[in-house]
Every structure is written in structure tokens, then in C-alpha cells.
Design a protein around this motif. Structure first.
Motif, short mmCIF file in Angstrom:
data_model
loop_
_atom_site.label_atom_id
_atom_site.label_comp_id
_atom_site.label_asym_id
_atom_site.label_seq_id
_atom_site.Cartn_x
_atom_site.Cartn_y
_atom_site.Cartn_z
N MET A 1 0.85 -1.19 0.00
CA MET A 1 0.00 0.00 0.00
C MET A 1 0.89 1.25 0.00
N LYS A 2 0.57 2.18 -0.87
CA LYS A 2 1.33 3.44 -0.91
C LYS A 2 0.37 4.59 -0.69
N LYS A 3 0.86 5.60 -0.02
CA LYS A 3 0.01 6.72 0.33
C LYS A 3 0.77 8.01 0.03
N ASN A 4 0.06 9.02 -0.41
CA ASN A 4 0.70 10.31 -0.65
C ASN A 4 0.83 11.09 0.64
N ILE A 5 2.00 11.61 0.87
CA ILE A 5 2.25 12.44 2.05
C ILE A 5 2.83 13.78 1.56
N GLU A 26 12.85 -2.51 -3.12
CA GLU A 26 11.40 -2.70 -3.24
C GLU A 26 10.75 -3.00 -1.90
N GLY A 27 11.50 -3.66 -1.02
CA GLY A 27 10.90 -4.07 0.24
C GLY A 27 11.30 -3.20 1.43
N ALA A 28 12.01 -2.12 1.15
CA ALA A 28 12.49 -1.29 2.26
C ALA A 28 11.32 -0.65 2.99
N ALA A 29 11.41 -0.61 4.31
CA ALA A 29 10.38 0.03 5.12
C ALA A 29 10.76 1.46 5.45
N GLY A 30 12.05 1.74 5.43
CA GLY A 30 12.53 3.05 5.89
C GLY A 30 13.05 3.92 4.75
#
Ligand code: DUT
Ligand code: MG
Length: 152
Positions: A1-5, A26-30
Motif C-alpha cells: 500500500m502506498k500513500k501520498n504524504i 522494493e521491500g524497504a520500510a525506511g
């Protein structure tokens, strides 16, 4: 899920000398945050300093927050962690993202301008209403804590 900030660049070197924060894989959280310093900064053993990131975000959604976490390599190899251990960015905060850098090692460490010093992770948040009660229906754990379940 991607969200605009929403994001504001406060230091014009971002986007010119250094890229905007991006996910490294691709899998980075930070997203790595960079030290917006004018010159190298020598952080003495045990010292803490507040470093600008040149960025502001407005999360604007109460179901989200962001946390600033240490980078593993800097923390483990050089003892560069966070003076507040973890930074919490509220969804209504609109100021500059700041990183409290703590040199917990016994050796001075020099932070370079543009160096990636910490990482930003967006996290879901549940806000609650408290319901005042006189007693709880008893759970198996009850009030036992702090090692009450034993060591093994
Ligand atoms: O590492 C951090 C921690 C916090 N903040 C910003 C965002 C956050 O929303 C605000 C307030 O942080 P916090 O609530 O943890 O600090 P406080 O000491 O309780 O300050 P306040 O009274 O402003 O809430 O400061 C940062 O930029 N970096
Ligand atoms: Mg607060």
C-alpha cells in the motif's frame, strides 16, 4: 500500500546535491534522512546534537504517524543512535523533521553534510477512547508482568 504524504523541501540542497528520501529497495520500510549540515560535525563520545533534515512533512491523517529510527550500521558499528531512542512524528506536525543524534560510543564520530543518519518509517496508528471501569473480567495473565511467566 502506498500513500501520498505532503512534503516540503526546506533546504534547497535536497533535490540538487542530494536526492529526496526514497525507498532503497522494493521491500524497504525506511526512508533515509540526511544531515543538513554546513560542515562536518564532530560528535564527541557521549554527546548528543539535534540535526536538521531539511524536510517537513504533514501526514494529516490521524491513522498514521512516522517514527525516526537509527540506521543499524551506524548504531552498531559507530554507536550513533538517537538521543530520544525513537522519534515520533505526529500526524499534525508541520515543522522540520529533526534527528537527535547521540554518540553512545567512547570514540568521537564525524557526521558529514548529506550523510544518511537515521530512517523514517510510516506506521499505522489506532487512537482510542477510554471507557472507565471499576474492574476487568479476569484474564489468564491478570496483573502478572515483568518476568512473571518465568525465564524458559
Ligand atoms: O525525533 C524527533 C521527534 C519528534 N520530532 C517532532 C515531531 C513531533 O510531532 C514533535 C513532537 O515530538 P514529541 O511529542 O515526541 O515531543 P515532546 O517533547 O512531547 O514535544 P511536544 O510538547 O511538542 O509534543 O517533534 C522530530 O522532528 N524528531
Ligand atoms: Mg508530545
Amino acid at each position: 500500500m502506498k500513500k501520498n504524504i505532503q512534503l516540503k523541501i526546506l533546504d534547497p540542497r535536497i533535490g540538487r546535491e542530494w536526492p529526496l528520501p526514497t525507498y532503497a529497495t522494493e521491500g524497504a520500510a525506511g526512508l533515509d534522512l540526511r544531515a543538513m549540515l554546513d560542515a562536518p560535525l564532530r560528535l564527541e563520545a557521549g554527546a548528543t546534537t539535534l540535526i536538521k533534515t531539511g524536510l517537513a512533512i504533514h501526514i494529516g491523517d490521524t491513522t498514521l504517524a512516522a517514527v525516526i529510527l537509527p540506521r543499524s550500521g551506524l548504531g552498531h558499528k559507530h554507536g550513533i543512535v538517537l538521543g530520544n531512542l525513537v522519534g515520533l512524528i505526529d500526524s499534525d506536525y508541520q515543522g522540520e523533521l529533526m534527528v537527535s543524534c547521540w554518540n553512545r560510543s567512547d570514540t568521537a564520530f564525524t557526521i558529514e553534510p548529506g550523510e544518511r543518519i537515521a530512517q523514517l518509517v510510516f506506521v499505522p496508528v489506532v487512537r482510542v477512547d477510554f471507557e472507565l471501569v471499576e474492574s476487568f473480567s479476569t484474564s489468564r495473565r491478570g496483573a502478572g508482568g515483568f518476568g512473571s511467566t518465568g525465564k524458559h
